[in-house]
Design an enzyme around this catalytic site. Structure first.
Site, PDB file in Angstrom:
ATOM      1  N   HIS A  14      98.739  76.119  28.398  1.00 32.05           N
ATOM      2  CA  HIS A  14      99.968  75.950  28.698  1.00 32.05           C
ATOM      3  C   HIS A  14     100.675  75.337  27.954  1.00 32.05           C
ATOM      4  O   HIS A  14     101.464  74.707  26.477  1.00 32.05           O
ATOM      5  CB  HIS A  14      99.989  73.887  29.081  1.00 32.05           C
ATOM      6  CG  HIS A  14     100.999  73.539  29.711  1.00 32.05           C
ATOM      7  ND1 HIS A  14     101.112  71.984  30.215  1.00 32.05           N
ATOM      8  CD2 HIS A  14     102.346  74.031  29.212  1.00 32.05           C
ATOM      9  CE1 HIS A  14     102.670  71.987  30.641  1.00 32.05           C
ATOM     10  NE2 HIS A  14     103.252  72.638  30.307  1.00 32.05           N
ATOM     11  N   HIS A  62     105.123  77.800  27.634  1.00 33.17           N
ATOM     12  CA  HIS A  62     105.942  78.592  29.294  1.00 33.17           C
ATOM     13  C   HIS A  62     106.682  79.712  27.890  1.00 33.17           C
ATOM     14  O   HIS A  62     107.008  79.535  26.517  1.00 33.17           O
ATOM     15  CB  HIS A  62     107.183  77.713  28.937  1.00 33.17           C
ATOM     16  CG  HIS A  62     106.363  76.563  30.306  1.00 33.17           C
ATOM     17  ND1 HIS A  62     107.157  76.862  31.485  1.00 33.17           N
ATOM     18  CD2 HIS A  62     105.781  75.038  29.806  1.00 33.17           C
ATOM     19  CE1 HIS A  62     105.986  75.348  31.868  1.00 33.17           C
ATOM     20  NE2 HIS A  62     105.814  74.761  31.092  1.00 33.17           N
ATOM     21  N   HIS A  71     102.059  71.389  37.011  1.00 37.06           N
ATOM     22  CA  HIS A  71     102.915  70.510  36.852  1.00 37.06           C
ATOM     23  C   HIS A  71     103.293  69.197  37.701  1.00 37.06           C
ATOM     24  O   HIS A  71     103.353  69.515  38.699  1.00 37.06           O
ATOM     25  CB  HIS A  71     104.092  70.241  36.056  1.00 37.06           C
ATOM     26  CG  HIS A  71     104.098  71.910  34.980  1.00 37.06           C
ATOM     27  ND1 HIS A  71     103.563  73.299  35.391  1.00 37.06           N
ATOM     28  CD2 HIS A  71     105.259  71.775  33.490  1.00 37.06           C
ATOM     29  CE1 HIS A  71     103.937  73.482  33.366  1.00 37.06           C
ATOM     30  NE2 HIS A  71     104.939  72.778  32.879  1.00 37.06           N
ATOM     31  N   GLU A 105     103.302  64.192  34.909  1.00 36.27           N
ATOM     32  CA  GLU A 105     104.486  64.663  33.647  1.00 36.27           C
ATOM     33  C   GLU A 105     105.870  63.520  34.094  1.00 36.27           C
ATOM     34  O   GLU A 105     105.333  62.278  33.045  1.00 36.27           O
ATOM     35  CB  GLU A 105     105.267  65.978  33.532  1.00 36.27           C
ATOM     36  CG  GLU A 105     105.769  66.325  31.978  1.00 36.27           C
ATOM     37  CD  GLU A 105     106.530  67.325  32.017  1.00 36.27           C
ATOM     38  OE1 GLU A 105     106.963  68.371  32.792  1.00 36.27           O
ATOM     39  OE2 GLU A 105     107.121  67.487  30.394  1.00 36.27           O
ATOM     40  N   ASP A 140     103.074  73.913  25.233  1.00 42.31           N
ATOM     41  CA  ASP A 140     104.603  73.248  26.817  1.00 42.31           C
ATOM     42  C   ASP A 140     105.389  74.094  25.762  1.00 42.31           C
ATOM     43  O   ASP A 140     105.617  75.792  26.069  1.00 42.31           O
ATOM     44  CB  ASP A 140     104.907  72.736  26.154  1.00 42.31           C
ATOM     45  CG  ASP A 140     105.285  72.109  28.024  1.00 42.31           C
ATOM     46  OD1 ASP A 140     105.027  73.084  28.551  1.00 42.31           O
ATOM     47  OD2 ASP A 140     105.519  70.600  27.865  1.00 42.31           O
ATOM     48  N   ASP A 141     106.514  74.237  25.385  1.00 36.39           N
ATOM     49  CA  ASP A 141     107.507  74.769  24.775  1.00 36.39           C
ATOM     50  C   ASP A 141     107.794  74.549  23.213  1.00 36.39           C
ATOM     51  O   ASP A 141     108.975  74.055  22.581  1.00 36.39           O
ATOM     52  CB  ASP A 141     108.649  74.836  25.424  1.00 36.39           C
ATOM     53  CG  ASP A 141     108.491  74.551  27.181  1.00 36.39           C
ATOM     54  OD1 ASP A 141     108.847  75.161  27.739  1.00 36.39           O
ATOM     55  OD2 ASP A 141     108.608  73.642  27.634  1.00 36.39           O
TER      56      ASP A 141
HETATM   57  N1  HPA Z   1     108.129  71.075  32.313  1.00 36.75           N
HETATM   58  C1  HPA Z   1     108.346  71.259  33.480  1.00 36.75           C
HETATM   59  N2  HPA Z   1     108.829  72.295  33.482  1.00 36.75           N
HETATM   60  C2  HPA Z   1     108.714  73.439  32.476  1.00 36.75           C
HETATM   61  C3  HPA Z   1     108.535  73.011  31.120  1.00 36.75           C
HETATM   62  C4  HPA Z   1     107.746  71.766  31.070  1.00 36.75           C
HETATM   63  O1  HPA Z   1     107.906  70.193  30.356  1.00 36.75           O
HETATM   64  N3  HPA Z   1     108.724  73.705  30.290  1.00 36.75           N
HETATM   65  C5  HPA Z   1     109.053  74.584  30.785  1.00 36.75           C
HETATM   66  N4  HPA Z   1     109.417  74.300  32.762  1.00 36.75           N
HETATM   67 ZN    ZN Z   2     105.203  72.809  30.971  1.00 41.45          ZN
END
Ligand code: HPA
Ligand code: ZN
Length: 345
Positions: free
Chosen positions: A22, A24, A202, A205, A283-284
């Site tokens: 996971h 991006h 997703h 969250e 994630d990012d």
């Molecule tokens: N959540 C949802 N969309 C996203 C995320 C995330 O953490 N990162 C990049 N797009």
């Molecule tokens: Zn994500």
């Protein structure tokens, strides 16, 4: 069960073979590279310096982050830009003991500002090839639909992806979760399934357990990205555990986006205790304060993961991947060999 001494924990995690499921790729754009690409492409950034930009990375919810993330992605214009972005990530992954990654990209973020569909994917595929050849890191690509846009736009994106379908492992669903339930994308996910693509989304969250149910029952996903809020629904927990559905959990992201108040309150350990198949992911990483091992270390310290739990998480990262069982096997053997050969100081 064996607790690792504090000093051994980081060393144990650093050498542990692992996969990331996971991440991006646009979220791995470090401020330094963002400024370098802005210069290369003669783009003005609304920040005077790397330091000023980093200061803007203070988020209280997902949307705060997304606004800045989509703005940052605007410096990516050429195949070379996407290649450089990809290679910067793969180098970090390899340094963290990462052996395999299944990376998300958001084509609509780029096609909506006029780039041909081919630009991002050509650059990323080129980086993926180079990463395998030079770093020994394998990878797969997951095309994400932006859920704040409509399903017709997702269909258009899937159509644009047609020439590349043999290079795309699956489709995902990201961006603003609240108000955009998985069921909004029922038909395009069915079309993707009919094309032989894997499916992830997703869910849970910021969104409620109902969104996780929809991802399972309507989108027929192979993995749930995040899934934290599943724990609010015991019947859902039972289902996820029974199916051994992989959850791609992102500890530092959860902290930065205020999904959890404190790392000691992170649900990762509860997930494992409940028999859920959790994995650790970044994630990012450029926005949330750390790459893969930073997430492993923060989670392990925060909730107190022992050696067996860390090994389970490492195994889950491969068995939850889209690698074939025979491709997973050497990684699982490498984890066993690592565990057997690790000596605590
Ligand atoms: N959540 C949802 N969309 C996203 C995320 C995330 O953490 N990162 C990049 N797009
Ligand atoms: Zn994500």
């Amino acid at each position: 069960m064996q607790d690792l001494a504090k000093a051994d924990l980081e060393r144990f995690i650093a050498g542990l073979p692992k996969a990331e499921l996971h991440m991006h790729i646009e979220g791995s754009l470090e401020p330094e590279l963002m400024f370098a690409l802005a210069k290369r492409n003669s783009i003005d950034l609304p920040y005077a310096s790397v330091e000023e930009l980093r200061k803007a990375y203070a988020f209280s919810r997902l949307q705060d982050f997304l606004d800045i993330y989509y703005q940052g992605a605007q410096v990516l214009l050429t195949v070379a830009d996407f290649h450089d972005l990809g290679m910067a990530y793969f180098k970090r992954l390899a340094a963290d003991g990462g052996r395999h990654a299944e990376i998300f990209f958001d084509p609509q973020t780029h096609t909506d500002r006029g780039l041909p569909f081919s630009v991002a994917i050509d650059g990323l595929l080129s980086a993926m090839g180079e990463a395998e050849a030079t770093l020994g890191v394998t990878s797969k690509l997951i095309l994400c639909f932006l859920r704040h846009l409509d399903e017709d736009a997702a269909f258009e994106t899937l159509e644009q992806a047609r020439p590349y379908l043999h290079r795309i492992a699956g489709v995902g669903l990201d961006s603003s979760e609240l108000g955009h339930p998985p069921s909004k994308f029922a038909q395009v996910f069915e079309a993707a399934a009919n094309l032989g693509l894997c499916r992830v989304a997703h869910a849970g969250e910021e969104g409620p357990p109902a969104y996780v149910w929809e991802a399972l029952d309507v989108l027929n996903v192979d993995r749930i990205d995040h899934g934290n809020r599943s724990l609010e629904d015991p019947r859902l927990v039972k289902r996820l555990a029974a199916e051994q559905m992989t959850l791609t959990v992102c500890p530092l992201s959860n902290l930065k986006l205020c999904v959890v108040d404190d790392m000691t309150a992170h649900p990762l350990k509860s997930m494992l205790d409940l028999g859920l198949k959790a994995t650790i992911n970044s994630d990012d990483p450029a926005y949330f304060g750390g790459y893969l091992n930073d997430n492993w270390i923060a989670a392990a310290r925060g909730v107190g993961l022992d050696r067996d739990e860390l090994l389970t998480l490492a195994r889950n990262s491969f068995t939850g991947s889209f690698l074939k069982p025979e491709e997973q096997a050497p990684h699982l053997a490498a984890i066993d060999a690592y565990a057997a050969g690790f000596t605590a100081h």
